[in-house]
Design an enzyme around this catalytic site. Sequence first.
Site, PDB file in Angstrom:
ATOM      1  N   LYS A 212     -37.493  68.043 -21.608  1.00 58.89           N
ATOM      2  CA  LYS A 212     -38.576  68.761 -22.294  1.00 58.89           C
ATOM      3  C   LYS A 212     -38.064  70.070 -22.916  1.00 58.89           C
ATOM      4  O   LYS A 212     -36.958  70.520 -22.602  1.00 58.89           O
ATOM      5  CB  LYS A 212     -39.695  69.044 -21.278  1.00 58.89           C
ATOM      6  CG  LYS A 212     -40.356  67.780 -20.729  1.00 58.89           C
ATOM      7  CD  LYS A 212     -41.453  68.135 -19.724  1.00 58.89           C
ATOM      8  CE  LYS A 212     -42.134  66.886 -19.177  1.00 58.89           C
ATOM      9  NZ  LYS A 212     -43.272  67.230 -18.273  1.00 58.89           N
TER      10      LYS A 212
ATOM     11  N   HIS B 192     -39.483  64.358 -18.319  1.00 58.86           N
ATOM     12  CA  HIS B 192     -40.472  63.275 -18.248  1.00 58.86           C
ATOM     13  C   HIS B 192     -39.738  61.987 -17.925  1.00 58.86           C
ATOM     14  O   HIS B 192     -38.626  61.766 -18.424  1.00 58.86           O
ATOM     15  CB  HIS B 192     -41.187  63.103 -19.590  1.00 58.86           C
ATOM     16  CG  HIS B 192     -41.955  61.806 -19.677  1.00 58.86           C
ATOM     17  ND1 HIS B 192     -43.218  61.683 -19.150  1.00 58.86           N
ATOM     18  CD2 HIS B 192     -41.623  60.586 -20.171  1.00 58.86           C
ATOM     19  CE1 HIS B 192     -43.631  60.426 -19.322  1.00 58.86           C
ATOM     20  NE2 HIS B 192     -42.683  59.749 -19.950  1.00 58.86           N
TER      21      HIS B 192
ATOM     22  N   ARG C  53     -36.240  68.499 -10.723  1.00 57.42           N
ATOM     23  CA  ARG C  53     -37.282  69.532 -10.741  1.00 57.42           C
ATOM     24  C   ARG C  53     -37.137  70.492  -9.566  1.00 57.42           C
ATOM     25  O   ARG C  53     -37.432  71.682  -9.691  1.00 57.42           O
ATOM     26  CB  ARG C  53     -38.657  68.849 -10.736  1.00 57.42           C
ATOM     27  CG  ARG C  53     -38.978  68.149 -12.075  1.00 57.42           C
ATOM     28  CD  ARG C  53     -40.104  67.140 -11.906  1.00 57.42           C
ATOM     29  NE  ARG C  53     -40.636  66.652 -13.186  1.00 57.42           N
ATOM     30  CZ  ARG C  53     -41.535  65.682 -13.277  1.00 57.42           C
ATOM     31  NH1 ARG C  53     -41.985  65.082 -12.183  1.00 57.42           N
ATOM     32  NH2 ARG C  53     -41.982  65.306 -14.457  1.00 57.42           N
TER      33      ARG C  53
ATOM     34  N   GLU D 247     -44.139  53.917 -24.436  1.00 56.75           N
ATOM     35  CA  GLU D 247     -43.590  55.230 -24.803  1.00 56.75           C
ATOM     36  C   GLU D 247     -42.346  55.088 -25.682  1.00 56.75           C
ATOM     37  O   GLU D 247     -42.169  55.854 -26.637  1.00 56.75           O
ATOM     38  CB  GLU D 247     -43.246  56.015 -23.524  1.00 56.75           C
ATOM     39  CG  GLU D 247     -44.493  56.404 -22.740  1.00 56.75           C
ATOM     40  CD  GLU D 247     -44.193  56.940 -21.340  1.00 56.75           C
ATOM     41  OE1 GLU D 247     -42.995  57.052 -20.968  1.00 56.75           O
ATOM     42  OE2 GLU D 247     -45.160  57.245 -20.614  1.00 56.75           O
TER      43      GLU D 247
HETATM   44  P1  DAT Z   1     -45.390  63.347 -14.286  1.00 56.17           P
HETATM   45  O1  DAT Z   1     -44.709  64.058 -15.436  1.00 56.17           O
HETATM   46  O2  DAT Z   1     -44.763  63.701 -12.976  1.00 56.17           O
HETATM   47  O3  DAT Z   1     -45.535  61.857 -14.508  1.00 56.17           O
HETATM   48  P2  DAT Z   1     -48.206  63.569 -14.983  1.00 56.17           P
HETATM   49  O4  DAT Z   1     -48.011  62.378 -15.836  1.00 56.17           O
HETATM   50  O5  DAT Z   1     -49.316  63.543 -13.974  1.00 56.17           O
HETATM   51  O6  DAT Z   1     -46.860  63.957 -14.195  1.00 56.17           O
HETATM   52  O7  DAT Z   1     -48.482  64.855 -15.892  1.00 56.17           O
HETATM   53  C1  DAT Z   1     -47.796  65.042 -17.120  1.00 56.17           C
HETATM   54  C2  DAT Z   1     -47.299  66.484 -17.182  1.00 56.17           C
HETATM   55  O8  DAT Z   1     -48.435  67.388 -17.222  1.00 56.17           O
HETATM   56  C3  DAT Z   1     -46.520  66.928 -15.955  1.00 56.17           C
HETATM   57  O9  DAT Z   1     -45.155  66.603 -16.077  1.00 56.17           O
HETATM   58  C4  DAT Z   1     -46.759  68.404 -15.927  1.00 56.17           C
HETATM   59  C5  DAT Z   1     -48.175  68.540 -16.429  1.00 56.17           C
HETATM   60  N1  DAT Z   1     -49.140  68.564 -15.320  1.00 56.17           N
HETATM   61  C6  DAT Z   1     -49.573  67.504 -14.586  1.00 56.17           C
HETATM   62  N2  DAT Z   1     -50.489  67.866 -13.665  1.00 56.17           N
HETATM   63  C7  DAT Z   1     -50.637  69.206 -13.834  1.00 56.17           C
HETATM   64  C8  DAT Z   1     -51.449  70.190 -13.176  1.00 56.17           C
HETATM   65  N3  DAT Z   1     -52.299  69.861 -12.194  1.00 56.17           N
HETATM   66  N4  DAT Z   1     -51.344  71.481 -13.583  1.00 56.17           N
HETATM   67  C9  DAT Z   1     -50.489  71.822 -14.574  1.00 56.17           C
HETATM   68  N5  DAT Z   1     -49.723  70.953 -15.238  1.00 56.17           N
HETATM   69  C10 DAT Z   1     -49.783  69.664 -14.874  1.00 56.17           C
HETATM   70 MG    MG Z   2     -46.628  60.880 -16.012  1.00 57.68          MG
END
Ligand code: DAT
Ligand code: MG
Length: 138
Positions: A12, A122, A105, A133
Amino acid sequence: MTSLERTLVIVKPDGYRRGLTGEVLRRIEAKGYTLAALAVQTPDRARLAQHYAEHEGKPFYEPLLDFMSSGPATFAIVEGHRCIEGFRALAGATDPTAALPGTIRGDLGRDWGEKVQANIVHGSDAPESAEREIAIWF
Ligand code: DAT
Ligand code: MG
């Protein structure tokens, strides 16, 4: 019998700005997965909206699109048997404060107090999302 599974990995914009692209790609290769395609580009909001459609309406959605379109990112198609699960394990938990040491991370990320977590990488979460994707970005 091994399957040629593929996943979409993004380093990212925070990872790009911090000079961590090589470190992330190194960990993917050290794990034994193959880099099948690589591209550096600043993600556009239209494709980000497709990519993150499942999160539309959540409080972090608009900040997520702002963050992800804030500068260059590196897109990679990663290949290898069980690489979807394997890369998610390398990446660690979504919240970089909770992500375990040893993960991307956990080792390289932190909470910066913003509305969206800047968590460096990601990785697709299932074979269907990976193909969806990859079709958006490649
Ligand atoms: P991941 O990237 O682990 O698959 P995700 O798909 O639930 O997580 O969310 C996409 C992105 O959005 C994640 O990498 C960071 C952000 N994000 C997710 N949940 C969040 C939250 N509760 N508060 C802030 N940012 C968040
Ligand atoms: Mg995700």
